[in-house]
Motif scaffolding. Sequence first.
Motif, PDB file in Angstrom:
ATOM      1  N   ALA A 110      67.785  34.906  20.764  1.00  0.00           N
ATOM      2  CA  ALA A 110      68.293  35.915  19.838  1.00  0.00           C
ATOM      3  C   ALA A 110      68.774  35.317  18.527  1.00  0.00           C
ATOM      4  CB  ALA A 110      69.426  36.706  20.498  1.00  0.00           C
ATOM      5  N   THR A 111      69.480  34.169  18.583  1.00  0.00           N
ATOM      6  CA  THR A 111      70.113  33.695  17.346  1.00  0.00           C
ATOM      7  C   THR A 111      70.078  32.199  17.111  1.00  0.00           C
ATOM      8  OG1 THR A 111      72.336  33.451  18.336  1.00  0.00           O
ATOM      9  CG2 THR A 111      71.758  35.625  17.452  1.00  0.00           C
ATOM     10  N   ALA A 112      69.755  31.363  18.102  1.00  0.00           N
ATOM     11  CA  ALA A 112      69.888  29.913  17.933  1.00  0.00           C
ATOM     12  C   ALA A 112      68.952  29.384  16.855  1.00  0.00           C
ATOM     13  CB  ALA A 112      69.621  29.198  19.261  1.00  0.00           C
ATOM     14  N   GLN A 113      69.475  28.477  16.064  1.00  0.00           N
ATOM     15  CA  GLN A 113      68.744  27.937  14.924  1.00  0.00           C
ATOM     16  C   GLN A 113      67.407  27.323  15.345  1.00  0.00           C
ATOM     17  OE1 GLN A 113      70.847  24.794  12.940  1.00  0.00           O
ATOM     18  NE2 GLN A 113      69.655  24.978  11.053  1.00  0.00           N
ATOM     19  N   GLY A 114      66.299  27.832  14.770  1.00  0.00           N
ATOM     20  CA  GLY A 114      64.976  27.300  15.054  1.00  0.00           C
ATOM     21  C   GLY A 114      64.428  27.642  16.414  1.00  0.00           C
ATOM     22  N   ARG A 115      65.101  28.499  17.174  1.00  0.00           N
ATOM     23  CA  ARG A 115      64.671  28.787  18.544  1.00  0.00           C
ATOM     24  C   ARG A 115      64.555  30.281  18.833  1.00  0.00           C
ATOM     25  NH1 ARG A 115      67.731  24.112  18.551  1.00  0.00           N
ATOM     26  NH2 ARG A 115      67.041  22.437  19.935  1.00  0.00           N
ATOM     27  N   THR A 116      64.587  31.091  17.805  1.00  0.00           N
ATOM     28  CA  THR A 116      64.566  32.533  18.009  1.00  0.00           C
ATOM     29  C   THR A 116      63.153  33.043  18.286  1.00  0.00           C
ATOM     30  OG1 THR A 116      64.347  32.884  15.624  1.00  0.00           O
ATOM     31  CG2 THR A 116      66.582  32.903  16.544  1.00  0.00           C
ATOM     32  N   GLY A 117      63.106  34.262  18.826  1.00  0.00           N
ATOM     33  CA  GLY A 117      61.830  34.949  18.997  1.00  0.00           C
ATOM     34  C   GLY A 117      60.911  34.367  20.038  1.00  0.00           C
ATOM     35  N   ALA A 118      61.466  33.829  21.121  1.00  0.00           N
ATOM     36  CA  ALA A 118      60.620  33.243  22.166  1.00  0.00           C
ATOM     37  C   ALA A 118      59.766  34.314  22.836  1.00  0.00           C
ATOM     38  CB  ALA A 118      61.478  32.537  23.214  1.00  0.00           C
ATOM     39  N   LEU A 119      58.573  33.893  23.236  1.00  0.00           N
ATOM     40  CA  LEU A 119      57.668  34.740  24.008  1.00  0.00           C
ATOM     41  C   LEU A 119      57.709  34.290  25.466  1.00  0.00           C
ATOM     42  CD1 LEU A 119      54.739  34.592  21.440  1.00  0.00           C
ATOM     43  CD2 LEU A 119      56.404  36.445  21.707  1.00  0.00           C
ATOM     44  N   ALA A 120      56.961  34.953  26.320  1.00  0.00           N
ATOM     45  CA  ALA A 120      56.989  34.571  27.734  1.00  0.00           C
ATOM     46  C   ALA A 120      55.651  34.824  28.398  1.00  0.00           C
ATOM     47  CB  ALA A 120      58.084  35.334  28.469  1.00  0.00           C
ATOM     48  N   LEU A 121      55.236  33.851  29.203  1.00  0.00           N
ATOM     49  CA  LEU A 121      54.156  34.042  30.169  1.00  0.00           C
ATOM     50  C   LEU A 121      54.814  34.473  31.468  1.00  0.00           C
ATOM     51  CD1 LEU A 121      52.125  30.781  29.475  1.00  0.00           C
ATOM     52  CD2 LEU A 121      51.470  33.097  28.802  1.00  0.00           C
ATOM     53  N   ARG A 122      54.255  35.499  32.106  1.00  0.00           N
ATOM     54  CA  ARG A 122      54.832  35.995  33.359  1.00  0.00           C
ATOM     55  C   ARG A 122      53.765  36.022  34.438  1.00  0.00           C
ATOM     56  NH1 ARG A 122      56.471  41.811  31.606  1.00  0.00           N
ATOM     57  NH2 ARG A 122      54.337  41.609  30.818  1.00  0.00           N
ATOM     58  N   ALA A 123      54.200  35.809  35.665  1.00  0.00           N
ATOM     59  CA  ALA A 123      53.307  35.940  36.821  1.00  0.00           C
ATOM     60  C   ALA A 123      53.935  36.929  37.786  1.00  0.00           C
ATOM     61  CB  ALA A 123      53.103  34.590  37.501  1.00  0.00           C
ATOM     62  N   PHE A 124      53.110  37.836  38.301  1.00  0.00           N
ATOM     63  CA  PHE A 124      53.568  38.813  39.286  1.00  0.00           C
ATOM     64  C   PHE A 124      52.834  38.592  40.602  1.00  0.00           C
ATOM     65  CE2 PHE A 124      54.515  40.740  35.220  1.00  0.00           C
ATOM     66  CZ  PHE A 124      55.763  41.311  35.424  1.00  0.00           C
TER      67      PHE A 124
END
Length: 395
Positions: free
Chosen positions: A59-73
């Motif tokens: 959400a807010t950490a410097q240089g680490r925002t906007g992460a995406l995710a691979l998910r497995a179901f």
Amino acid sequence: MVDIAHQAAINPASANDAVPARALVPVTAIEPGPWRALAQCAIEPNGYYLPAWELAVSATAQGRTGALALRAFDASSTRLIGLMPVTSLWRAWKIPLPALVSAHPYGTLCSPLIDGNSAYDAAARLLQQAREAGAHALILREVALDGAAMTSLKEALGRTGLKPRVLSSYVRASLNATQDGEKLLQEALGTKKLKELRRQRHRLEGHGPVVFEVARGVDEIRPALETFLQLEASGWKGKRGTALVQHAGDATFIRRAVPALAETAQCEVVSLRAGTTPVAAGIVLRHQDRAFFFKLGIDERFAKYSPGVQLAVELTRHLCSDPAIASADSTANADHPMINPIWRGRFAIGDVLIPLRRHDPVVALIHAALLAHGAAYEAARRVVHSIRRANRPAT
């Protein structure tokens, strides 16, 4: 060119790679409930990929925002069995090639969450999701090379005739917390060093009774966190401008994550006081039976009493006396001068390139680009260290 490079990592590499709408999503799109359920049965603990922590980072950490995710179901498509926060290679290192990279969660561990009851299926489906997202390779940063998560990914790769490539590695300190704390400290430090630490502690008591404290509940952990932030900013990290509280986004992240994890007993702030004066403090995450020593801050006015070492010694006793904790990851650099002599366990951490298609020439390009980037980074790091040594005041 930048737009194309970024989209290449999240869109189909060819017309044959039809992308499901759910191939790659923002981490904020993942329901915390299923995420927490996966974390509870993960084959390998990683406190830095617990939802309360990673969501705050993204959400807010410097240089680490906007992460995406691979998910497995699972086969029913209802139960989450694998999760790998990622970003594009362009966002990670400005390399315009179609690959996905572990989203860095501030802590130095990016081993993905994989369900221990269906590890192979989870690993295979995470890899397939990456393919369907258009990536030609995955780059896992700072994973436990011999950990259960990496073992599952290797198995899934092996069945398709592929092998991971270790790009870099180092060995860092860990603690076997199933041992008796006093015996462990005696064996690690020896009689002479322990005697010196007791002498320093006795001298520190001249400033008031020395007390080791553990803040766990939300109400007590908030002021303890502020104490840690003040200590960290008062030292060398503050001088370099890298203390958490010196960047608004980092300060917001840590003030959100620590109380949120405290609500589920997955974080504590440990501190050492001399009278009313805090001289050292650290943040410790907890996931399953493993602890993670995130950061340490000290009051450098008390440096001659070794406050960081004194706190680490007390933390060792604390963790070894806790039946819920079997091990602790220092999450420290290789050859760390403070923790390495105390925590004598060792395990390998590394960056790993995972090819996603056989005989893929793009993977060779990605590998070469990563090697060039690593060489440039190392050269820049040596220059920075040389400048710091040259500017260090004579003693």
